[in-house]
Scaffold this motif. Structure first.
Motif, PDB file in Angstrom:
ATOM      1  N   UNK A  43       0.831  -1.207   0.000  1.00  0.00           N
ATOM      2  CA  UNK A  43       0.000   0.000   0.000  1.00  0.00           C
ATOM      3  C   UNK A  43       0.866   1.258   0.000  1.00  0.00           C
ATOM      4  N   UNK A  44       1.982   1.232   0.714  1.00  0.00           N
ATOM      5  CA  UNK A  44       2.877   2.398   0.756  1.00  0.00           C
ATOM      6  C   UNK A  44       3.541   2.632  -0.594  1.00  0.00           C
ATOM      7  N   UNK A  45       3.790   1.550  -1.336  1.00  0.00           N
ATOM      8  CA  UNK A  45       4.472   1.672  -2.620  1.00  0.00           C
ATOM      9  C   UNK A  45       3.556   1.506  -3.812  1.00  0.00           C
ATOM     10  N   UNK A  46       2.262   1.480  -3.599  1.00  0.00           N
ATOM     11  CA  UNK A  46       1.278   1.286  -4.656  1.00  0.00           C
ATOM     12  C   UNK A  46       1.521  -0.011  -5.430  1.00  0.00           C
ATOM     13  N   UNK A  47       1.880  -1.059  -4.684  1.00  0.00           N
ATOM     14  CA  UNK A  47       2.131  -2.361  -5.288  1.00  0.00           C
ATOM     15  C   UNK A  47       0.846  -3.126  -5.532  1.00  0.00           C
ATOM     16  N   UNK A  48       0.982  -4.273  -6.188  1.00  0.00           N
ATOM     17  CA  UNK A  48      -0.199  -5.072  -6.515  1.00  0.00           C
ATOM     18  C   UNK A  48      -0.172  -6.466  -5.883  1.00  0.00           C
ATOM     19  N   UNK A  49       0.838  -6.774  -5.058  1.00  0.00           N
ATOM     20  CA  UNK A  49       0.889  -8.078  -4.394  1.00  0.00           C
ATOM     21  C   UNK A  49       0.007  -8.024  -3.142  1.00  0.00           C
ATOM     22  N   UNK A  50      -1.258  -7.759  -3.377  1.00  0.00           N
ATOM     23  CA  UNK A  50      -2.242  -7.643  -2.310  1.00  0.00           C
ATOM     24  C   UNK A  50      -3.247  -8.779  -2.452  1.00  0.00           C
ATOM     25  N   UNK A  51      -3.715  -9.337  -1.349  1.00  0.00           N
ATOM     26  CA  UNK A  51      -4.597 -10.502  -1.463  1.00  0.00           C
ATOM     27  C   UNK A  51      -5.885 -10.231  -2.227  1.00  0.00           C
ATOM     28  N   UNK A  52      -6.358  -9.005  -2.257  1.00  0.00           N
ATOM     29  CA  UNK A  52      -7.595  -8.691  -2.976  1.00  0.00           C
ATOM     30  C   UNK A  52      -7.340  -8.301  -4.429  1.00  0.00           C
ATOM     31  N   UNK A  53      -6.045  -8.201  -4.831  1.00  0.00           N
ATOM     32  CA  UNK A  53      -5.702  -7.911  -6.225  1.00  0.00           C
ATOM     33  C   UNK A  53      -5.050  -9.116  -6.886  1.00  0.00           C
ATOM     34  N   UNK A  54      -4.015  -9.665  -6.248  1.00  0.00           N
ATOM     35  CA  UNK A  54      -3.261 -10.785  -6.816  1.00  0.00           C
ATOM     36  C   UNK A  54      -2.843 -11.715  -5.678  1.00  0.00           C
ATOM     37  N   UNK A  55      -3.753 -12.630  -5.319  1.00  0.00           N
ATOM     38  CA  UNK A  55      -3.503 -13.527  -4.192  1.00  0.00           C
ATOM     39  C   UNK A  55      -2.254 -14.369  -4.398  1.00  0.00           C
ATOM     40  N   UNK A  56      -2.001 -14.818  -5.620  1.00  0.00           N
ATOM     41  CA  UNK A  56      -0.823 -15.650  -5.871  1.00  0.00           C
ATOM     42  C   UNK A  56       0.467 -14.871  -5.590  1.00  0.00           C
ATOM     43  N   UNK A  57       0.550 -13.648  -6.069  1.00  0.00           N
ATOM     44  CA  UNK A  57       1.757 -12.828  -5.819  1.00  0.00           C
ATOM     45  C   UNK A  57       1.904 -12.529  -4.335  1.00  0.00           C
ATOM     46  N   UNK A  58       0.791 -12.224  -3.682  1.00  0.00           N
ATOM     47  CA  UNK A  58       0.809 -11.970  -2.240  1.00  0.00           C
ATOM     48  C   UNK A  58       1.308 -13.200  -1.483  1.00  0.00           C
ATOM     49  N   UNK A  59       0.748 -14.361  -1.786  1.00  0.00           N
ATOM     50  CA  UNK A  59       1.119 -15.596  -1.086  1.00  0.00           C
ATOM     51  C   UNK A  59       2.563 -15.983  -1.374  1.00  0.00           C
TER      52      UNK A  59
END
Length: 181
Positions: A43-59
């Protein structure tokens, strides 16, 4: 030795982080949940590895962070006492399997072991609340809890349900269970 590594897992919004904070306040070593750290960074870096955007990248990222946490704790052999993990490798690998269908849980769970007794925070609707870092609802949190509650025994862990009680009582319950062996 992994016998000192105590995993606290279970339902999202079930009071795990508050419990970990109480254990730290009592002087125990603790490890913050990887997922919350990742969400804050993304969220601080405007990334997309967030569970509600890209669960695979987050995990995937959560697995790397949880493994690094485990290794860092393991690399301090002179330390005594419990080390309490707010979630860990098992949680991250389970989420990755859900997101991708790739079977990574069992091999990672064999390599990165925690104490055989794992504490589970049950679904507790009275305290469950969403926030900027936790955007899923109670139904999704309960589904996650049920998945973990089924996976842990299959991975060789004994689970102990945390009582729905004030945080000080929960911490005392855990410490007493650990002292009994």
């Amino acid at each position: 030795m992994h016998q000192r590594f105590v995993l606290v897992t279970g339902c999202s919004g079930g009071g795990k982080s508050t419990l970990i904070e109480e254990l730290a306040r009592r002087g125990h070593r603790t490890v913050e949940e990887p997922g919350r750290r990742i969400v804050r960074e993304e969220l601080a870096g405007e990334g997309s590895a967030l569970p509600w955007i890209d669960l695979a990248a987050f995990a995937r990222r959560a697995i790397r962070m949880a493994v690094a946490d485990w290794r860092r704790a393991h690399g301090r052999p002179g330390d005594e006492g419990w080390i309490f993990f707010d979630r860990g490798v098992i949680d991250a690998a389970s989420a990755f399997q859900v997101a991708t269908g790739r079977r990574v849980l069992a091999p990672l769970a064999r390599r990165y072991r925690y104490r055989p007794l794992v504490f589970l925070a049950p679904p507790w609707p009275e305290i469950h609340a969403g926030d900027a870092e936790r955007r899923h609802g109670f139904a999704a949190a309960t589904e996650e809890y049920e998945r973990l509650a089924n996976e842990l025994p299959a991975l060789g862990y004994e689970t102990r349900l945390l009582p729905k009680a004030p945080v000080a009582e929960r911490a005392s319950f855990m410490l007493a269970a650990l002292e009994r062996g």
